[in-house]
Design an enzyme around this catalytic site. Structure first.
Site, PDB file in Angstrom:
ATOM      1  N   CYS A  75     -20.426  32.900 -31.606  1.00 13.86           N
ATOM      2  CA  CYS A  75     -20.287  32.710 -33.062  1.00 13.86           C
ATOM      3  C   CYS A  75     -18.867  32.387 -33.500  1.00 13.86           C
ATOM      4  CB  CYS A  75     -20.798  33.942 -33.804  1.00 13.86           C
ATOM      5  SG  CYS A  75     -22.542  34.187 -33.566  1.00 13.86           S
TER       6      CYS A  75
ATOM      7  N   HIS B 148     -17.823  34.030 -40.997  1.00  9.55           N
ATOM      8  CA  HIS B 148     -19.041  33.770 -40.214  1.00  9.55           C
ATOM      9  C   HIS B 148     -20.178  34.529 -40.891  1.00  9.55           C
ATOM     10  CE1 HIS B 148     -21.952  33.451 -37.112  1.00  9.55           C
ATOM     11  NE2 HIS B 148     -21.877  34.718 -36.737  1.00  9.55           N
TER      12      HIS B 148
ATOM     13  N   ASN C  22     -28.067  33.139 -39.775  1.00  3.55           N
ATOM     14  CA  ASN C  22     -26.933  32.982 -38.867  1.00  3.55           C
ATOM     15  C   ASN C  22     -27.166  31.742 -38.005  1.00  3.55           C
ATOM     16  OD1 ASN C  22     -25.018  33.147 -36.861  1.00  3.55           O
ATOM     17  ND2 ASN C  22     -25.322  35.328 -36.428  1.00  3.55           N
TER      18      ASN C  22
END
Ligand code: UT7
Length: 333
Positions: free
Chosen positions: A116, A256, A286
């Site tokens: 990520c 994020h 996500n």
């Protein structure tokens, strides 16, 4: 000699059409809208449907939009860095496939995997190619088809992830705008909490790995949450301190999008108010490498030349980090 910095000069994004809502997930696993909303803040996520479609099919249209907005042709691109955990193939790199699909005949390219945090690692890496003076047009694309590694029978992960991509163009800047600083970290001992067990060289694909569902994301949510909340907040505060930025100096935090609670904790630690935090997790979930550039893409109209922006991420590896940049252009769409 004037110092060259690397500045973002254009952005493009792409989201597949299909919306996987919490309501639909309720029919697939034992979950409910209220749990998903209160624990993650996610309402829906996008899924790339269609046989034979992969991450490059998300990345290519994002880059094509960017080129069109900037008014340049694909042959002008020097380098494409594709940040992804879901490459089209184990090899060759998805960046090469993207180059072929968009006609970037003069570009070299490679993939970068930092889970990520990949887009931040990619942005920091790409900026060095510009700062060296050797290259003039570098594309960093964050793209993931997370639906290809999500087990839609596992309620702890299938509610979180979605598909999407966005790309930025880096070009030299002589006004001191663009990437100012980066702090990137990793701790491989954290891999036990978040990984894909099979499909790599340690456990090549076999009937057994398929039967054991080892090609899907394995995540110990609570453990990851604990590390994410601390490290993402710490590194964001650290980059502010290092660059003598107060909360008032920061125009935007671009976090994020893994969990709204992690984002809130980061903003609180930085002292940054909610109205300066880019948040679109409710719409896309996500998207791993897509989250940060997708935020920039959606907020592009509101960004002003000179804005101080902090990008922050935490992800599998563990990897985490922050980038401080000064926005380089005003947009009038
Ligand atoms: O982007 C990469 C980095 N990843 C992250 O940053 C993710 C970090 N972790 C998280 O965001 C959170 O840990 C999750 C959203 C994954 C989970 O939230 P949580 O508050 O940590 O929940 P939990 O795992 O502690 O589970 C609480 C309860 C459990 O039931 P019991 O044991 O208390 O009876 C779970 O079985 O919630 C249950 N549960 C669910 N219930 C309804 C787990 N998933 C679901 C679900 N629907 N989808």
């Amino acid at each position: 000699m004037t110092k060259i910095t690397a500045a973002i000069t254009a952005i493009g994004g792409y989201l597949p059409e299909y919306r996987l809502t919490n309501k639909e997930l309720e029919t697939m696993v034992d979950t409910n809208n209220e749990w998903i909303m209160s624990r993650t803040g996610i309402e829906e996520r996008r899924v790339l449907k269609g046989e034979g479609k992969g991450t490059s099919d998300l990345a290519a249209p994002a880059i094509e939009e960017l080129l069109q907005k900037r008014g340049i042709n694909p042959e002008e691109i020097d380098l494409i860095i594709c940040c992804t955990v879901t490459p089209d193939l184990v090899f060759p790199a998805t960046a090469n496939i993207i180059s072929d699909k968009i006609g970037a005949k003069n570009a070299f390219g490679f993939d970068l995997n930092a889970a990520c945090s990949g887009f931040l690692y990619g942005l920091a890496t790409g900026s060095k190619f510009i700062e060296s003076g050797q290259y003039k047009k570098v594309i960093i694309v964050g793209a993931d088809k997370m639906s290809s590694i999500v087990d839609y029978e596992d309620r702890t992960t299938c509610i979180i992830f979605g598909d999407g991509a966005a790309a930025v163009l880096l070009e030299p800047n002589e006004e001191g705008l663009g990437i100012q600083d980066s702090i990137l970290r990793s701790d491989g001992s954290g891999r036990i909490h978040l990984h894909q067990k099979a499909g790599g060289s340690v456990k090549p694909p076999s009937h057994e790995t398929i039967n054991q569902k080892e090609h899907y994301i394995y995540q110990e949510g609570q453990a990851v949450f604990k590390f994410a909340v601390t490290n993402m907040a710490d590194v964001s505060a650290e980059i502010m301190e290092k660059n003598k930025l107060t909360a008032e100096d920061v125009a935007w935090l671009v976090p994020h999008q893994a969990n709204k609670r992690i984002i809130d904790a980061t903003a609180k630690r930085m002292g940054v108010s909610d109205d300066k935090v880019m948040l679109n997790i409710s719409k896309y979930g996500n998207t791993t490498n897509g989250t940060i550039p997708l935020c920039l893409w959606e907020w592009e109209n509101q960004l002003k030349k000179g804005d101080n922006i902090i990008l922050s991420a935490f992800g599998g590896g563990f990897t985490w980090g922050s980038i401080y940049l000064k926005w380089a252009y005003d947009t009038n769409k």
